[in-house]
Enzyme design. Structure first.
Site, PDB file in Angstrom:
ATOM      1  N   LYS A 108     -73.764  58.724  15.569  1.00 37.98           N
ATOM      2  CA  LYS A 108     -73.902  57.356  16.099  1.00 37.98           C
ATOM      3  C   LYS A 108     -75.092  57.345  17.044  1.00 37.98           C
ATOM      4  O   LYS A 108     -75.444  58.379  17.617  1.00 37.98           O
ATOM      5  CB  LYS A 108     -72.637  56.963  16.875  1.00 37.98           C
ATOM      6  CG  LYS A 108     -72.432  55.468  16.986  1.00 37.98           C
ATOM      7  CD  LYS A 108     -71.754  54.908  15.746  1.00 37.98           C
ATOM      8  CE  LYS A 108     -71.503  53.427  15.844  1.00 37.98           C
ATOM      9  NZ  LYS A 108     -70.619  52.955  14.772  1.00 37.98           N
TER      10      LYS A 108
HETATM   11  P1  NAD Z   1     -71.849  42.150  15.726  1.00 37.96           P
HETATM   12  O1  NAD Z   1     -72.892  42.388  16.760  1.00 37.96           O
HETATM   13  O2  NAD Z   1     -72.245  41.575  14.421  1.00 37.96           O
HETATM   14  O3  NAD Z   1     -70.677  41.234  16.340  1.00 37.96           O
HETATM   15  C1  NAD Z   1     -70.025  41.558  17.521  1.00 37.96           C
HETATM   16  C2  NAD Z   1     -69.149  40.377  17.889  1.00 37.96           C
HETATM   17  O4  NAD Z   1     -68.428  40.684  19.083  1.00 37.96           O
HETATM   18  C3  NAD Z   1     -69.943  39.109  18.185  1.00 37.96           C
HETATM   19  O5  NAD Z   1     -69.271  37.988  17.653  1.00 37.96           O
HETATM   20  C4  NAD Z   1     -69.944  39.052  19.697  1.00 37.96           C
HETATM   21  O6  NAD Z   1     -70.075  37.730  20.196  1.00 37.96           O
HETATM   22  C5  NAD Z   1     -68.577  39.608  19.978  1.00 37.96           C
HETATM   23  N1  NAD Z   1     -68.432  40.066  21.353  1.00 37.96           N
HETATM   24  C6  NAD Z   1     -69.275  40.846  22.080  1.00 37.96           C
HETATM   25  N2  NAD Z   1     -68.813  40.994  23.321  1.00 37.96           N
HETATM   26  C7  NAD Z   1     -67.641  40.318  23.375  1.00 37.96           C
HETATM   27  C8  NAD Z   1     -66.682  40.105  24.378  1.00 37.96           C
HETATM   28  N3  NAD Z   1     -66.821  40.635  25.591  1.00 37.96           N
HETATM   29  N4  NAD Z   1     -65.578  39.364  24.084  1.00 37.96           N
HETATM   30  C9  NAD Z   1     -65.414  38.810  22.868  1.00 37.96           C
HETATM   31  N5  NAD Z   1     -66.301  38.981  21.867  1.00 37.96           N
HETATM   32  C10 NAD Z   1     -67.385  39.733  22.123  1.00 37.96           C
HETATM   33  O7  NAD Z   1     -71.116  43.556  15.535  1.00 37.96           O
HETATM   34  P2  NAD Z   1     -70.228  44.030  14.311  1.00 37.96           P
HETATM   35  O8  NAD Z   1     -71.097  44.816  13.411  1.00 37.96           O
HETATM   36  O9  NAD Z   1     -69.436  42.905  13.799  1.00 37.96           O
HETATM   37  O10 NAD Z   1     -69.269  45.090  15.035  1.00 37.96           O
HETATM   38  C11 NAD Z   1     -68.054  44.720  15.671  1.00 37.96           C
HETATM   39  C12 NAD Z   1     -67.174  45.949  15.830  1.00 37.96           C
HETATM   40  O11 NAD Z   1     -66.932  46.507  14.528  1.00 37.96           O
HETATM   41  C13 NAD Z   1     -67.769  47.094  16.650  1.00 37.96           C
HETATM   42  O12 NAD Z   1     -66.718  47.797  17.292  1.00 37.96           O
HETATM   43  C14 NAD Z   1     -68.390  47.986  15.600  1.00 37.96           C
HETATM   44  O13 NAD Z   1     -68.572  49.308  16.038  1.00 37.96           O
HETATM   45  C15 NAD Z   1     -67.346  47.870  14.529  1.00 37.96           C
HETATM   46  N6  NAD Z   1     -67.798  48.222  13.183  1.00 37.96           N
HETATM   47  C16 NAD Z   1     -68.871  47.620  12.605  1.00 37.96           C
HETATM   48  C17 NAD Z   1     -69.239  47.973  11.314  1.00 37.96           C
HETATM   49  C18 NAD Z   1     -70.364  47.297  10.578  1.00 37.96           C
HETATM   50  O14 NAD Z   1     -70.566  47.602   9.392  1.00 37.96           O
HETATM   51  N7  NAD Z   1     -71.088  46.375  11.177  1.00 37.96           N
HETATM   52  C19 NAD Z   1     -68.532  48.968  10.624  1.00 37.96           C
HETATM   53  C20 NAD Z   1     -67.430  49.563  11.234  1.00 37.96           C
HETATM   54  C21 NAD Z   1     -67.067  49.178  12.514  1.00 37.96           C
END
Ligand code: NAD
Length: 435
Positions: A120
């Site tokens: 990561k």
């Molecule tokens: P992203 O940046 O696309 O979205 C993140 C979301 O979280 C946004 O809607 C943002 O407004 C919201 N957010 C941020 N701070 C916040 C808060 N304090 N309270 C409420 N909402 C809040 O990111 P993503 O890719 O959707 O990732 C989200 C989670 O999923 C993370 O934990 C990431 O590690 C995990 N994840 C992502 C992927 C991927 O393929 N993108 C894969 C596995 C896991």
């Protein structure tokens, strides 16, 4: 030329009962290791990541000044294959956070049966504060600074919070121009999560959200629960949360009651129009002000009674403070590490099921693996093939987790970890420790 110093690494953020997120991740490993009676030498070997890379690099800002940035790449383990994991741009990025996320990638890839290890990376920045040109220069300079620490058959980044397909194209382009000028098109798999036009896979953008829904569907089948009558709440409406909602409502007929992102929290007891919210959130860069729901207080999200809660934002959102009031049948962890161990215990006592992150959100890395495979073989798969292969692989991981759960009479988080650790430990036992 003025230069702004790199931000001093901020203090690690304590997580309920732990000094930092890595300790929380390590406690999950230790619990699984205890349950399965893991060899003590393997515990030592797996207690820390293999490599911790920190780079400081200068970037010219639009106003002509220079700013110094601190970037991380943690390579946790590669016994099963190349290091694999996302790149996060967020103000809270910290060494211990990246270490935890890298460790979870090792377990996630192992559980999904992929030939990948865990890694990561990230930069401690708020990407919304920089122009697209600045973000491009930051990404390219970071990639250059990482140098041969990443590579298509060594360590393969992907998007995470605050990064996207565009970020991956900048990384790929920088990498192939630095290392592979003569072989430009055979190194494209140095990153995954690319747009389809740049060598990405069909279905990668929706993959994590779709995987979340496939695990919910597997749970519903097990419980004989009708998803068409289900209600749910989602925290985070970015890549994972918005696609999970789009698919859970669009394909399974479930009703979204409330959503939250960094801009606000919205609720509609009659159901939110997910397609309209999906478009609105892209256009307005957030869900606040969505006309089809009313604004509520942030903390009130947790009080809404629903069948399913999907945390899809950041870590440690569900703690012993809000776990007692969460009134759902299932928590499906779209995010990494959203639930603290104390909250886990509360859910177990209250009979609330939980599909753990390393299983629930593994759809992203599974389709990243498909993208990597397609790039290596010069293939381009159709969307229906990608979806079918994803469903088969993630449902298989779900079934294996359920078998381990029954075998050890434990909860799903521990069962998923045991299965993941077992595959890694088997590989160590077969290969032995060098020299
Ligand atoms: P992203 O940046 O696309 O979205 C993140 C979301 O979280 C946004 O809607 C943002 O407004 C919201 N957010 C941020 N701070 C916040 C808060 N304090 N309270 C409420 N909402 C809040 O990111 P993503 O890719 O959707 O990732 C989200 C989670 O999923 C993370 O934990 C990431 O590690 C995990 N994840 C992502 C992927 C991927 O393929 N993108 C894969 C596995 C896991």
């Amino acid at each position: 030329m003025s230069q702004t110093a790199a931000p001093a690494p901020q203090a690690a953020i304590a997580v309920e009962g732990f000094e930092n997120l890595y300790q929380m991740a390590a406690s999950q490993f230790t619990r699984a290791a205890d349950t399965m009676n893991l060899d003590k030498d393997l515990r030592v070997i797996l207690s820390q990541p293999k490599n911790e890379i920190i780079v400081n690099f200068p970037v010219r800002m639009d106003n002509g000044s220079y700013q110094l940035f601190k970037g991380y790449r943690i390579q946790h383990n590669n016994i099963l294959g190349c290091y694999k994991g996302g790149i996060r741009y967020h103000p809270q990025v910290h060494l211990d956070e990246v270490k935890a996320l890298a460790a979870w990638m090792t377990w996630k890839c192992s559980l999904a049966g992929l030939p990948f290890g865990g890694g990561k990376g990230g930069i401690q920045i708020d990407p919304t504060k920089y122009s697209a040109d600045e973000l491009q220069r930051i990404t390219r300079r970071f990639t250059h600074a990482l140098g041969s620490n990443i590579g298509p058959d060594f360590d393969i980044p992907a998007p995470d919070v605050g990064t996207n397909g565009q970020t991956m194209v900048w990384m790929m382009d920088t990498y192939v121009n630095t290392f592979g000028a003569a072989h430009k098109n055979v190194s494209r798999h140095v990153v995954t999560g690319k747009p389809v036009s740049a060598g990405g896979s069909e279905g990668r953008d929706e993959a994590t959200g779709r995987g979340v829904v496939y695990t919910i569907a597997a749970w519903a089948q097990e419980k004989k629960f009708d998803l068409a009558k289900a209600t749910y709440v989602v925290q985070g409406f970015g890549n994972v949360g918005s696609f999970a909602a789009k698919i859970l409502t669009g394909e399974y007929g479930s009703t979204l009651l409330a959503a939250q992102d960094h801009t606000g929290t919205i609720h509609n007891a009659n159901g939110i129009d997910v397609e309209a919210l999906f478009k609105y959130a892209i256009e307005k860069k957030g869900i606040a002000g969505f006309p089809g729901a009313k604004a509520i207080e942030r903390d009130d999200l947790w009080k809404i009674k629903a069948d399913i809660l999907i945390p899809a934002a950041l870590e440690a959102q569900i703690t012993s403070k809000n776990a007692p009031i969460i009134d759902v049948k299932l928590v499906a962890e779209g995010a990494n590490g959203p639930t603290t161990p104390k909250a886990d215990e509360i859910f177990v006592k209250r009979g609330i099921d939980l599909i753990p992150d390393i299983l629930c959100n593994s759809g992203g890395v599974i389709v990243s693996y498909f993208e990597w495979t397609q790039n290596k073989q010069g293939e381009s798969w159709y969307l229906d093939e990608v979806r079918a292969k994803l469903k088969r692989r993630i449902t298989d991981a779900f079934d294996r987790t359920m078998r381990v759960k029954a075998q050890y009479k434990t909860d799903m988080r521990n069962a998923a970890m045991i299965r993941a650790v077992d595959r890694v430990s088997t590989s160590y036992k077969e290969r032995g420790i060098f020299p």
